[in-house]
Design an enzyme around this catalytic site. Sequence first.
Site, mmCIF file in Angstrom:
data_model
loop_
_atom_site.group_PDB
_atom_site.id
_atom_site.type_symbol
_atom_site.label_atom_id
_atom_site.label_comp_id
_atom_site.label_asym_id
_atom_site.label_seq_id
_atom_site.Cartn_x
_atom_site.Cartn_y
_atom_site.Cartn_z
ATOM 1 N N GLU A 208 0.799 -1.234 0.000
ATOM 2 C CA GLU A 208 0.000 0.000 0.000
ATOM 3 C C GLU A 208 0.827 1.277 0.000
ATOM 4 O O GLU A 208 0.863 2.022 0.977
ATOM 5 C CB GLU A 208 -0.982 0.002 1.170
ATOM 6 C CG GLU A 208 -2.041 -1.073 1.057
ATOM 7 C CD GLU A 208 -3.152 -0.919 2.077
ATOM 8 O OE1 GLU A 208 -3.143 0.064 2.847
ATOM 9 O OE2 GLU A 208 -4.039 -1.783 2.107
ATOM 10 N N GLU A 397 -5.566 -8.444 0.288
ATOM 11 C CA GLU A 397 -6.311 -8.129 1.509
ATOM 12 C C GLU A 397 -7.759 -7.862 1.152
ATOM 13 O O GLU A 397 -8.059 -7.239 0.143
ATOM 14 C CB GLU A 397 -5.765 -6.886 2.228
ATOM 15 C CG GLU A 397 -4.421 -7.063 2.897
ATOM 16 C CD GLU A 397 -3.985 -5.800 3.646
ATOM 17 O OE1 GLU A 397 -4.867 -5.007 4.052
ATOM 18 O OE2 GLU A 397 -2.772 -5.617 3.823
#
Length: 491
Positions: A208, A397
């Site tokens: 991320e 995720e």
Amino acid sequence: MFNRLSRRHFAKIAGWSALGLSTKSASGQTPSGTQAGPSNRGQPSSFPGHFLWGTATSAYQIEGAVNEDGRGPSIWDRFAHIDGKISDHSTADVANDHFHRYKEDVQLIKALGAKAYRFSIAWPRVFPEGTGAPNPKGLDFYNRLLDELLANGIEPFATLYHWDLPQSLQDRFGGWRSRETSKAFADYAAYVAERLSDRVKDIFTINECSRLVYSGYGAGIDAPGLSLPPQELNQVMHNVALGHGLAVQAVRAHGRAGTKVGPAENLVVCIPAIETPANIRATEIATRELNAGYLTAILEGKYTDGFLAYAGKNAPTYTAEDLKIISSPIDFVGLNIYLPHHYVVAADNAAGFSLLPFPKSFPHMESDWLKIGPEAMYWAPRQVAKLWNVKSIYITENGASASDQPVADGNVYDLDRIMYLRNYLTQLQRATSEGVPVLGYFLWSLMDNFEWADGFEKRFGLYRVDFNTQRRTPKLSASFYREIIERNMVV
């Protein structure tokens, strides 16, 4: 994991808060009478036979043992100890005590029937100063974990960087503000690949970029807690992208033959408000441009004209060689998908699309940022595959926070999480049934843990953790996920 970033912030970090990208509906509405895009009618009942089911965690959120076996401090160690930075005033000094309880936690994974586990390696555990002499005892922990996973038939997927930057690199170089950190990351990646790729065949570089850059260096709500001006923020993002590219090259050079590598990114997810050809095309344009600062650069080897035009004098400083490194060939793309960031309609403006505002009544989970938009799980991988011809995608995720209060019998009946997962996985099944090349899914998270600035207040786990006793207890969602894995279909 994505947290606390508004739609405006995501547009800003991608360099697109202007150029006619209004968050109001365009004056030209969605064309009427056009044929709708793909639907989810008539889905087959199961996922592909080779589909890989797993769970995910990160080192800082579960390991604890921050001062054991030579581990150095990370930026999150320092940040969490600053009064007022963590909402419940907690730290991850102990967290889930996974460092000592990893064998027990591997059994939790096995009990689900999951065949894969995505975890992260703590950079300061391996290189306490970020560079220089490695710490063999730190790497030994991951050797023990890998052996335990493999002994239980669980395939390891390692993430090299999940935000726990060695504090020394922040102190010496300003962290990701400097290319020195990008180079140090490559050296760390080379060391890990050389020593662990005999058992780890799949490596994610950086988790991320969008979150770590904006929240840590822009909004100041994550470590290291800085609020940089636009040009410096864009430079940080470029340096992170450069670090990714250098790490890819390091893994290629030092990993065993067959080692695969790629990023894990929470791309800005754009969804057609209504599935018409015009809106679908507008959404593809939006996806490319709103991810221009990182994922698009990795997959295209350039910054888009729109990104550079908007950034202007605030554009990052870079070379052609930088872009070549950033776009080093990868084997897969990992996507962290929680929510829809934008609903899109076609518009007669410079961009070709318009971003619609979310109504106040839009549903969300326990965390108010976690808007419920299951179709994100269909459109995100579909767009990545189509726009950039990506042949291998993992959902690295996906999960949801819930209140997770035990009832009188001691159990947690997290029906809200089950509702969330069922609907998102239905959309993922829709994608795989249409040939979108999603190879596996990692549910966030295996167990409740330290959720960054939220501390222990927000729970995302399949297993409830009593952080006073460290007891792990399966929630109803654990049974739900086990059933999905066993049947290889949404139940």
